[in-house]
Design an enzyme around this catalytic site. Structure first.
Site, PDB file in Angstrom:
ATOM      1  CB  SER A 328      -0.935   0.000   1.211  1.00  0.00           C
ATOM      2  OG  SER A 328      -1.908  -1.017   1.072  1.00  0.00           O
ATOM      3  CG  ASP A 352     -14.572  -0.351   0.660  1.00  0.00           C
ATOM      4  OD1 ASP A 352     -14.817  -1.409   0.041  1.00  0.00           O
ATOM      5  OD2 ASP A 352     -13.747  -0.273   1.595  1.00  0.00           O
ATOM      6  CG  HIS A 371     -12.507   1.404   4.559  1.00  0.00           C
ATOM      7  ND1 HIS A 371     -11.987   0.340   3.847  1.00  0.00           N
ATOM      8  CD2 HIS A 371     -11.695   1.587   5.638  1.00  0.00           C
ATOM      9  CE1 HIS A 371     -10.893  -0.090   4.450  1.00  0.00           C
ATOM     10  NE2 HIS A 371     -10.697   0.634   5.542  1.00  0.00           N
TER      11      HIS A 371
END
Length: 662
Positions: A328, A352, A371
């Site tokens: 990430s 999401d 999320h």
């Protein structure tokens, strides 16, 4: 009957004999005079030179090797003088083993010394003087000197030795020197510097000792020495002094290097810290390390086996040659690409739901249920995987490649060390070049998805990650990373910078850079940020990004469990950072092999590094590095604290891709 003598005939014969004898004598005299004239007049200069050469020996004078110092003047490599016991095999008329046995009665010669001497004999020429014992004590020198007449072909020489006073600290940066091998000698003989190595026994083998060999070595001098019939020096007739090698002033802060190496403890990994405005490499850590002093006189077999066969691979220069998925830590650059290429705005978001479906494959988020609504800021702060799955698909592999390449991903940085690895920044043309079968050469759209979270074919060195971070922190101004800041003439002390100006500028909009930097600051200060636990109480502002790179793939429906996974199959822990936020002085990239979540293993090391470099604060406990264990994290998010990901490199068997947990 009386015989009558022919007096006239006898007189004639006598005169003829006398003439021939006289002529022969004159001929011999003329030949002698002619030879004398030839030798003493015609060939006078030639034979006078040969006579001088028999009387005068040209002895090379080896220069002092240049010192290596850190940016603050701490000595990292130096020279010292010591006596060595040396044998010239061609001058030994007796059995060599018997000579060594007799020498062992005067000087301590162990079996390892004999073994090393035999190895040197195999690699050297018989007329070379080879050491059998180094660093003799004064008492040993005195004992041999008293018995020297017994050992023709054996002598004591004063030699310079290399020493690395800090031992294993920064060993992958400094490298080491070693005796010139037969292969080295062949290369030297074929080079234009061959004559400059007359009398030299050592050469740089690894690290800066090798890459700056020509500068460190200096220029060899020579002496004209009158010698006796026995070959011993009587007096020096003339001398051309050698020129010492140049000193290397490194960009490395050795105290910062020590703190980082101690912070790693026994874990494996790498860290590179760079000053963004100059490209100065402030720290270059590869763990585990090794002691370069072992190699100077030739490493013993036991030590070599321990280093060469160790599962931890201490000789591997991880920052330079280790290639890892960035996980990430790639996301800030993906977001910047979206802004620059007009694919996203900062406020544009997605919903999401915990996964992204593409072509029948399920690409998971790390957070069950997702999320929720995620804009660009939150996508970086909380490390939302689906945001970048979708973004990667929208950008396409070639657009990603073209945007990332100027930052140095998948490119050699040109750092001043040899054997730098290039890594892989994939593209459609790359795949066609690497694979042979047409079916393998085709780029599939599904392969692009995992690139967005730093997985798939992406593999970069820690050096490249740090270089990219420094370039972003420097607002797109590219500075070539370098370990040697300047060279210094040991006589005049004049210094010369190695990298004086920028390499390039990436055309980026400042407002887009500011968006990314603000989000990376949120990683550290926002309670939902993946680096908040480690950095929330820092007295300086910094930007960062956690990362987790998966080592092995997961089967359909399988969930990653660090406790049940073999240590060397656990995820790698990554972290990138820069500080201070407004005027960055340092940019860092770190990977802890099999360390788990980026916020758990890698981030605390970066915190210690920044605390020291920016505040002068040293860790209270240098031997232990407090680490936030993965199972100590709250489960409220498999969470915001873990939020960033076990990025997975493409569709998994059964149609599932595991997300990143940072």
């Amino acid at each position: 009957m009386t015989e009558l003598k022919n007096t006239e005939r006898e007189l004639y014969l006598f005169r003829m004999r006398l003439f021939f004898i006289g002529a022969f004598a004159v001929f011999c005299f003329i030949a002698l005079i002619s030879r004398f004239v030839w030798l003493q007049i015609v060939k006078h200069d030639v034979y006078a030179l040969q006579a001088d050469e028999n009387r005068i020996s040209i002895v090379p004078v080896v220069p002092n090797r240049g010192l290596i110092l850190d940016r603050n003047g701490a000595i990292l490599a130096r020279n010292f003088s010591a006596y060595t016991l040396e044998i010239t095999p061609s001058k030994i008329s007796r059995d060599l083993d018997i000579v060594i046995d007799e020498l062992a009665m005067l000087i301590d010669i162990q079996p390892k010394h004999r073994k090393q001497f035999r190895k040197l004999m195999e690699e050297s020429k018989s007329f070379e003087s080879l050491p059998i014992r180094t660093k003799l004590t004064d008492e040993e020198v005195a004992r041999f000197t008293a018995q020297r007449f017994r050992f023709p072909g054996v002598d004591i020489q004063a030699r310079l030795f290399r020493q690395y006073p800090l031992g294993d600290v920064a060993s992958h940066v400094i490298g080491y020197i070693g005796r010139i091998s037969q292969k080295d000698a062949e290369i030297i003989d074929d080079s234009e510097d061959g004559a400059n190595y007359n009398g030299t026994s050592y050469i740089g083998k690894e690290g800066l000792e090798k890459s700056y060999e020509k500068l460190l070595h200096g220029t060899t001098g020579f002496e004209e020495v009158e010698v006796s019939a026995g070959g011993r020096a009587v007096r020096t007739l003339s001398r051309t002094a050698p020129t010492s090698g140049k000193n290397l002033i490194l960009s490395v802060d050795i105290e910062l290097q020590k703190i980082i190496e101690e912070a790693f403890g026994d874990r494996r990994g790498a860290l590179v810290a760079i000053e963004p405005a100059t490209g100065d490499v402030l720290a270059f850590v590869s763990k585990p390390t090794y002691d370069p002093n072992l190699f100077v006189e030739g490493i013993d077999q036991q030590s070599w086996n321990e280093l060469n066969t160790s599962e931890d691979r201490p000789l591997l220069n991880r920052p330079l040659t280790g290639a890892y998925p960035p996980g990430s830590t790639y996301k800030p650059y993906m977001a910047l690409a979206a802004l620059e290429l007009g694919k996203r705005t900062p406020s544009q978001g997605i919903n999401d739901i915990g996964y992204f479906m593409f072509g029948g494959h399920r690409f998971n988020d790390d957070k069950p249920g997702g999320h929720g609504y995620v804009d660009m800021y939150r996508s970086i702060v909380a490390s939302c995987d689906p945001y970048y799955y979708i973004l990667a698909n929208d950008l396409g592999v070639d657009a990603i490649h073209d945007f990332m390449a100027p930052f140095g991903f998948g490119q050699k940085t040109g750092i001043d060390l040899e054997h730098e690895k290039q890594g892989v920044l994939p593209s459609t043309s790359w795949k066609r070049a690497v694979y042979k079968k047409p079916a393998q050469q085709k780029w599939y759209a599904g392969e692009t998805i995992s690139l967005g979270i730093g997985q798939g074919y992406n593999t970069f060195t820690p050096l490249q990650l740090a270089h990219a971070m420094a370039t972003l922190a420097n607002d797109g101004v590219v500075m070539k990373p370098h370990l040697v800041k300047m060279t210094e003439d040991p006589q005049s002390h004049a210094r010369t910078l190695t990298v004086a100006k920028e390499s390039a500028r990436i055309p980026l909009k400042q407002e887009n850079i500011d968006v990314i930097k603000k989000a990376m600051a949120g990683v550290m200060t926002d309670p939902s940020g993946t680096g908040y636990t480690v950095f929330h109480d820092a007295t300086y502002q910094a930007g960062g990004k956690t990362g987790t790179a998966q080592v092995v793939g997961l089967k359909k429906g399988e969930k990653y469990d660090a406790k049940r996974t073999a240590e060397r199959q656990r995820d790698h822990s990554l972290f990138i950072a820069f500080a201070p936020l407004d005027k960055p002085r340092i940019a860092i990239a770190v990977i802890v092999e099999n360390g788990g979540f980026g916020s758990a293993a890698a981030a605390p090391i970066v915190r210690k590094a920044l605390d020291y470099y920016l505040l002068g604060k040293r860790p209270l406990d240098k031997d232990k590095t407090p680490v936030i264990k993965g199972d100590a994290l709250t489960t409220r998010a498999e969470s915001e604290l873990k939020a960033d990901a076990e990025s997975e490199g493409g569709p998994q068997p059964g149609g599932q891709t595991q997300g990143n947990k940072d």
